[in-house]
Motif scaffolding. Structure first.
Motif, PDB file in Angstrom:
ATOM      1  N   GLU A  98      38.949  50.809  42.444  1.00 45.01           N
ATOM      2  CA  GLU A  98      40.192  51.338  41.888  1.00 45.01           C
ATOM      3  C   GLU A  98      41.397  50.604  42.459  1.00 45.01           C
ATOM      4  N   LEU A  99      41.353  50.253  43.741  1.00 44.44           N
ATOM      5  CA  LEU A  99      42.435  49.491  44.359  1.00 44.44           C
ATOM      6  C   LEU A  99      42.600  48.132  43.693  1.00 44.44           C
ATOM      7  N   ALA A 100      41.491  47.462  43.470  1.00 43.59           N
ATOM      8  CA  ALA A 100      41.536  46.148  42.835  1.00 43.59           C
ATOM      9  C   ALA A 100      42.111  46.246  41.425  1.00 43.59           C
ATOM     10  N   GLU A 101      41.749  47.292  40.700  1.00 43.03           N
ATOM     11  CA  GLU A 101      42.268  47.488  39.346  1.00 43.03           C
ATOM     12  C   GLU A 101      43.777  47.733  39.373  1.00 43.03           C
ATOM     13  N   ALA A 102      44.245  48.513  40.341  1.00 40.67           N
ATOM     14  CA  ALA A 102      45.678  48.781  40.456  1.00 40.67           C
ATOM     15  C   ALA A 102      46.442  47.511  40.792  1.00 40.67           C
TER      16      ALA A 102
END
Length: 214
Positions: A98-102
């Motif tokens: 999720e961090l990478a997507e953000a």
């Protein structure tokens, strides 16, 4: 991308704080929500829990009985250790995704809502940590009122976590939540505005280091 870790003790008001920050425009990555999804029927944690504990932790419809599971792990240290060793790597991997997507979307700041932030070492990968704080006696009272737990069960859940005073010493910013929701909202709004200023909206700089907001 600025990475803020939000944490607190059980019944300290961390979920309320997370909700307020979301209202202020923050992107929230919620460890509890991730864990909940992974423990849905057919998901990796669900399968691991059933293999380990048996079908006694399931409701008649086959869903996980979270109260039953909690009673098992909060009263038996070895079972809690097993659960932590099993769940944390899966939760961490999902949150990193999720961090990478953000970051790929160009998000300037993300708040990671992590109850066991210090216990799991997440603070080492973050820019700043915010603790929603109430004294232990307030935790106990709120937990009994909120969940209807008897005193012994409520205290066992509090004692299963790192002491709130120890977390207080580790956090960069300590946000007192012994007052009203409106008081908490005002404190978080000020912090969030300062954070946005640091991220380039103005030239203001916020002093680093621990800060206790009364």
């Amino acid at each position: 991308m600025k990475r803020i870790g939000l944490t607190g003790g059980i019944a300290s008001g961390k979920s309320t704080a997370s909700s307020i920050l979301r209202e202020l425009g923050a992107v929230i990555i919620d460890a509890d929500a991730v864990a909940h999804e992974l423990a849905e029927k057919g998901q990796p944690l669900y399968e691991a829990y059933v293999r380990h504990f048996g079908c006694g932790i399931l409701r008649p419809d086959g869903s996980l009985d979270r109260r039953c599971l909690g009673q098992l792990v909060f009263t038996q240290a070895e079972e809690k250790a097993w659960l932590d060793q099993t769940s944390h790597p899966l939760i961490r991997a999902a949150m990193k995704k999720e961090l990478a997507e953000a970051e790929a979307k160009g998000v300037k700041a993300v708040v990671l809502d992590i109850p066991l932030l210090f216990e799991t070492g997440w603070q080492k990968k973050l820019d700043e940590t915010w603790l929603i704080y109430v004294p232990e006696e307030v935790q106990l009272l709120r937990l009994q009122q909120r969940n209807g737990y008897p005193c012994a069960e409520a205290m066992s859940r509090i004692k299963a976590q790192m002491p709130i005073e120890e977390k207080r010493n580790l956090a960069d910013r300590v946000i007192d939540n012994t007052g009203s929701r409106e008081a908490l909202q005002a404190k978080l709004k000020a912090l969030w505005q300062d954070l946005m200023a640091e991220n380039g909206q103005t030239d203001e700089k916020h002093e680093k280091g621990r800060e206790h907001i009364c």
